[in-house]
Design a protein around this motif. Structure first.
Motif, mmCIF file in Angstrom:
data_model
loop_
_atom_site.group_PDB
_atom_site.id
_atom_site.type_symbol
_atom_site.label_atom_id
_atom_site.label_comp_id
_atom_site.label_asym_id
_atom_site.label_seq_id
_atom_site.Cartn_x
_atom_site.Cartn_y
_atom_site.Cartn_z
ATOM 1 N N LYS A 1 -25.501 13.957 25.220
ATOM 2 C CA LYS A 1 -26.340 15.161 25.951
ATOM 3 C C LYS A 1 -25.913 15.722 27.342
ATOM 4 O O LYS A 1 -26.402 16.641 27.742
ATOM 5 C CB LYS A 1 -27.872 15.037 25.387
ATOM 6 C CG LYS A 1 -27.949 14.771 23.995
ATOM 7 C CD LYS A 1 -29.558 15.113 23.802
ATOM 8 C CE LYS A 1 -29.702 14.894 22.031
ATOM 9 N NZ LYS A 1 -31.220 14.844 21.700
ATOM 10 N N ARG A 2 -25.230 14.733 27.943
ATOM 11 C CA ARG A 2 -25.207 15.020 29.482
ATOM 12 C C ARG A 2 -23.791 16.197 29.518
ATOM 13 O O ARG A 2 -23.201 16.297 28.294
ATOM 14 C CB ARG A 2 -24.903 13.927 30.233
ATOM 15 C CG ARG A 2 -26.023 12.757 30.250
ATOM 16 C CD ARG A 2 -25.767 11.688 31.138
ATOM 17 N NE ARG A 2 -26.863 10.802 31.468
ATOM 18 C CZ ARG A 2 -27.749 10.715 32.459
ATOM 19 N NH1 ARG A 2 -27.392 11.587 33.426
ATOM 20 N NH2 ARG A 2 -28.735 10.062 32.409
ATOM 21 N N PRO A 3 -23.873 16.864 30.563
ATOM 22 C CA PRO A 3 -22.780 17.815 30.525
ATOM 23 C C PRO A 3 -21.304 17.163 30.152
ATOM 24 O O PRO A 3 -21.139 16.169 30.784
ATOM 25 C CB PRO A 3 -22.911 18.292 32.125
ATOM 26 C CG PRO A 3 -24.282 18.035 32.397
ATOM 27 C CD PRO A 3 -24.549 16.657 31.746
ATOM 28 N N ALA A 4 -20.245 18.017 29.664
ATOM 29 C CA ALA A 4 -19.055 17.568 29.299
ATOM 30 C C ALA A 4 -18.178 17.140 30.596
ATOM 31 O O ALA A 4 -17.451 16.036 30.634
ATOM 32 C CB ALA A 4 -18.242 18.619 28.588
ATOM 33 N N GLU A 5 -18.589 17.858 31.712
ATOM 34 C CA GLU A 5 -17.781 17.292 32.960
ATOM 35 C C GLU A 5 -18.357 15.762 33.603
ATOM 36 O O GLU A 5 -17.380 15.047 33.807
ATOM 37 C CB GLU A 5 -18.248 18.227 34.214
ATOM 38 C CG GLU A 5 -17.618 18.006 35.564
ATOM 39 C CD GLU A 5 -18.251 18.761 36.790
ATOM 40 O OE1 GLU A 5 -17.560 18.820 37.753
ATOM 41 O OE2 GLU A 5 -19.130 19.446 36.386
ATOM 42 N N GLN B 1 -18.959 13.648 31.387
ATOM 43 C CA GLN B 1 -18.702 12.734 30.673
ATOM 44 C C GLN B 1 -17.172 12.432 30.840
ATOM 45 O O GLN B 1 -16.593 11.026 30.839
ATOM 46 C CB GLN B 1 -18.796 13.116 29.073
ATOM 47 C CG GLN B 1 -20.299 13.370 28.603
ATOM 48 C CD GLN B 1 -20.355 13.688 27.282
ATOM 49 O OE1 GLN B 1 -19.431 13.415 26.341
ATOM 50 N NE2 GLN B 1 -21.343 14.650 27.125
#
Length: 310
Positions: free
Chosen positions: A278-282, A284
């Motif tokens: 659920k954290r931003p793709a950036e 990750q």
């Protein structure tokens, strides 16, 4: 699928290296070769690795470097660099660095500090601090692997050497069951290495996270996962580290084959992906590869990947 750089990959051939510590760990008391790693990581998304030293017998440390350099040079291998073993406190440390200064694959040094023979505050001796400063002068990093109850020592060391980049291994060696509140301060079994309190660990992690020269390696904790564990077991430890260090100073580490004491490498990767989903793709992408590329100065990764795929 995310392309992953594993910043904590072990290998060892017991016909080549003496590893006294594996005598007490039957599951790890055999050779683990690159072919084993490739099989273990096949479905994980891991594309490239940084080798981490394996606390070999002092007589074998240069042999370890020479053997792993061949892996780094091999087009068929996934390894891009390595962190080697040396004690910054010992006489001859500078000479050791000089002797290996022409090896472009050496990205840093580690000295395991949680072994029973290592006394508290060992990393704060003047000799040790001088050695860590020397690494900074040479643009080499230091991986610190320390007992969780002694994170305050790590904080003091890192404050003294702002010119040196330091990587905290294994989320500060947290016991995830203490961090998630399922245990208080008791360590499982007779090993007291990982005894700590939830509060002291959290305080140490957040103090280290305030220091710009310190990175946190999200690794290691799954090796202590017990039967019936799930992502909720590990999530409080992972999330505390991500929140303390921010998106730019965290990297992923597989810790294979040590991770297999808790689960497979692929399952560890899957669990971490679920925790950060659920954290931003950036964020990750930075956790799993981009930060590692910058931290370990992994030059021309795209070119190497393209070459090895053709």
């Amino acid at each position: 699928m995310l392309d992953i750089i594993d910043t904590h990959q072990h290998l060892w051939n017991l016909d080549r290296l003496k590893l006294p510590w594996v005598d007490g760990v039957p599951a790890l008391n055999r050779s683990f070769e690159i072919s084993d790693y490739l099989k273990a990581s096949a479905s994980s998304g891991i594309r490239r690795t940084v080798y981490m030293e394996v606390d070999a017998h002092p007589d074998d440390k240069q042999k370890e470097i020479d053997d792993l350099t061949l892996h780094c040079k091999a087009d068929s291998d996934v390894m891009l660099g390595m962190v080697v073993s040396a004690d910054p406190c010992k006489a001859g440390f500078t000479e050791f660095l000089d002797a290996n200064s022409g090896n472009p694959f050496i990205k840093g040094v580690r000295q395991v500090l949680h072994n029973p023979e290592i006394s508290p505050k060992y990393c704060l001796t003047p000799e040790f601090v001088r050695g860590i400063r020397e690494l900074g002068k040479r643009k080499l990093l230091f991986d610190i692997c320390i007992r969780p109850a002694e994170l305050h020592d790590a904080v003091e060391l890192c404050r003294q050497v702002p010119e040196t980049t330091i990587v905290l291994d294994h989320c500060g060696n947290a016991d995830p069951y203490i961090v998630n509140g399922q245990r208080k301060t008791a360590s499982s079994g007779s090993d007291t290495t990982f005894v700590h309190s939830q509060k002291s660990w959290q305080q140490g992690i957040y103090e280290l996270g305030e220091l710009e020269n310190v990175y946190c390696k999200i690794s290691g904790i799954v090796a202590r996962a017990e039967a019936g564990w799930n992502t909720d077991t590990l999530a409080p430890t992972v999330n505390a580290c991500l929140d303390a260090f921010g998106v730019d100073r965290v990297v992923f580490g597989g810790d294979w084959p040590v991770c297999t004491l808790g689960t497979s490498l692929a399952q560890w990767v899957a669990a971490l992906k679920e925790i950060v989903a659920k954290r931003p793709a950036e964020m990750q992408e930075k956790l799993f590869s981009l930060n590692a590329e910058q931290l370990y100065q992994l030059k021309n990764i795209a070119a190497k990947i393209a070459k090895k795929k053709t």
